[in-house]
Design a protein around this motif. Sequence first.
Motif, mmCIF file in Angstrom:
data_model
loop_
_atom_site.group_PDB
_atom_site.id
_atom_site.type_symbol
_atom_site.label_atom_id
_atom_site.label_comp_id
_atom_site.label_asym_id
_atom_site.label_seq_id
_atom_site.Cartn_x
_atom_site.Cartn_y
_atom_site.Cartn_z
ATOM 1 N N ILE A 60 -0.417 49.572 68.125
ATOM 2 C CA ILE A 60 -0.566 50.174 66.803
ATOM 3 C C ILE A 60 -1.537 49.297 66.031
ATOM 4 O O ILE A 60 -1.266 48.118 65.807
ATOM 5 C CB ILE A 60 0.773 50.256 66.045
ATOM 6 N N LEU A 63 -2.445 54.912 66.398
ATOM 7 C CA LEU A 63 -1.572 54.790 67.555
ATOM 8 C C LEU A 63 -2.429 55.016 68.793
ATOM 9 O O LEU A 63 -2.983 56.089 68.983
ATOM 10 C CB LEU A 63 -0.448 55.822 67.492
ATOM 11 N N HIS A 70 6.493 51.551 61.531
ATOM 12 C CA HIS A 70 6.100 51.215 62.904
ATOM 13 C C HIS A 70 7.259 51.441 63.861
ATOM 14 O O HIS A 70 7.058 51.951 64.969
ATOM 15 C CB HIS A 70 5.625 49.771 63.001
#
Length: 62
Positions: free
Chosen positions: A22, A31, A5
């Motif tokens: 996310i 995303l 991430h």
Amino acid sequence: MTRTHREYIALCAAEGVTLLRIETHRKHCRLCFEAGFVTASASPSDRRNLKNLRSAIRRLHR
């Protein structure tokens, strides 16, 4: 927040696009941007993952 991430956030910042959120699912991340979304791997198993993701983000924001 996982390493993957953090890499995705850094990539979006380097490309100059605003990452809204996310969404994490089992094996993939979504995303989300204002222009749409891009699906990416949730694990760093693919060595070309970041390059493929960068090109997908650029295509989305054309």
